[in-house]
Structure formats: structure tokens, C-alpha cells
Design a protein around this motif. Structure first.
Motif: not given
Length: 176
Positions: A154-174
Motif C-alpha cells: 500500500g505504500g503511501p496509501l497505507t499512511r493515508w489510511v492511518q492519517a484518516a483513522m487518526t483524524g476520525r479518532y480525534l473527532r470521536a470524543l466530540d
């Protein structure tokens, strides 16, 4: 998504498995050969205890879109969790073990490490901190490297998925 209890036999197998990296408990400090990041978000809410209960109760992961099956209803050292991203045979298994719990007057959270079958090898920390002004900041920090053929390909796509999930985590508490 929902939170369920992990099948006891599966929990026992994951509980006996070795972490896929060494040594455990080092987040957020990066390791040679691993990619690392740390992202934070100031929360709109101000209730540390309520936010911590949701984080430690796996709500953040479920709200981020993962199916969560944990060996205990609350993140504690040694608890194993198997999350899934996607559905059916196309879903990606994400098995982890809690390796650290943060329980300080103005900081709460936990870190988990990857187990065999996880697409990455490494550790991720989720921590909520109350500042001197009473505001809460939620931080996700990790170090990881691809552990599966899919993640490596996945190369860069793998890091993109990780970044997208991190954004979801950060928004989830609100999220309501």
C-alpha cells in the motif's frame, strides 16, 4: 459501529501472542526504522472524566468506524482487543494488546501494541489532557511500520489510511 466482548478462546490466543515489536510501552517516542507521528485536537467538551470513560471504554474506536471486540469493557494493561475495518471477508483485522494506561490527575488514556495479524507493527497512544485553563486536548501518537504484505504494498496509501483513522479518532470524543 458496535462494541462486543471478544470470544474467550480468541482472547486467550491473542493474550498469549507476542507483540510484533520490542520493547513495549514507549509511545510517543519514535523508534529507528519506524514511522512516527503525533496529532492533537482541542476538544469542545470540558469533562475529563466523561471523555476518559468513553476513551477507555472503546467508544472512540467504535465512533471512528471500527467494529470493536475486547476482552474487557475498559482498556487496562493486558486487555486484548480485535478491531475490524471494513466488512466481511474484505475487512481488515486489527488485533492489539493494551500495554500502558495513563491515570494521572489531569491526564487519562492508554497505549496498545500490535499483535500478529495486524497490518502494522508498532504502538499507538491515546491520551486526553486537561490544561491549566480547563480545556481538554486529545492526542494520538504512534510509531509503526508495515507488517503485512498488504500494508507494504500500500505504500503511501497505507499512511493515508492511518492519517484518516487518526483524524476520525480525534473527532470521536466530540461526537454525540
Amino acid at each position: 459501529m458496535r462494541i462486543t466482548t471478544l470470544d474467550p478462546a480468541r482472547a486467550a490466543r491473542l493474550g498469549a501472542a507476542e507483540l510484533t515489536y520490542r520493547p513495549a510501552g514507549g509511545t510517543p517516542h519514535p523508534r529507528p526504522g519506524y514511522d512516527a507521528f503525533s496529532r492533537s485536537r482541542r476538544l469542545g467538551r470540558r469533562d475529563l472524566e466523561g471523555a476518559a470513560a468513553e476513551l477507555l471504554g472503546w467508544e472512540v474506536h467504535a465512533r471512528a468506524g471500527l467494529a470493536v471486540a475486547a476482552s474487557a469493557p475498559r482498556a487496562e494493561v493486558g486487555v486484548v482487543v480485535e478491531m475490524r475495518l471494513g466488512v466481511g471477508p474484505l475487512g481488515i483485522r486489527i488485533p492489539c494488546r493494551v500495554v500502558r494506561v495513563v491515570d494521572e490527575p489531569d491526564r487519562r488514556g492508554f497505549a496498545y501494541g500490535t499483535l500478529p495479524g495486524h497490518p502494522e507493527a508498532g504502538e499507538e497512544l491515546f491520551v486526553i489532557e486537561r490544561g491549566s485553563d480547563g480545556a481538554l486536548t486529545f492526542t494520538v501518537a504512534a510509531f509503526s511500520r508495515p507488517a503485512s504484505l498488504l500494508a507494504r504494498a500500500g505504500g503511501p496509501l497505507t499512511r493515508w489510511v492511518q492519517a484518516a483513522m487518526t483524524g476520525r479518532y480525534l473527532r470521536a470524543l466530540d461526537a454525540p
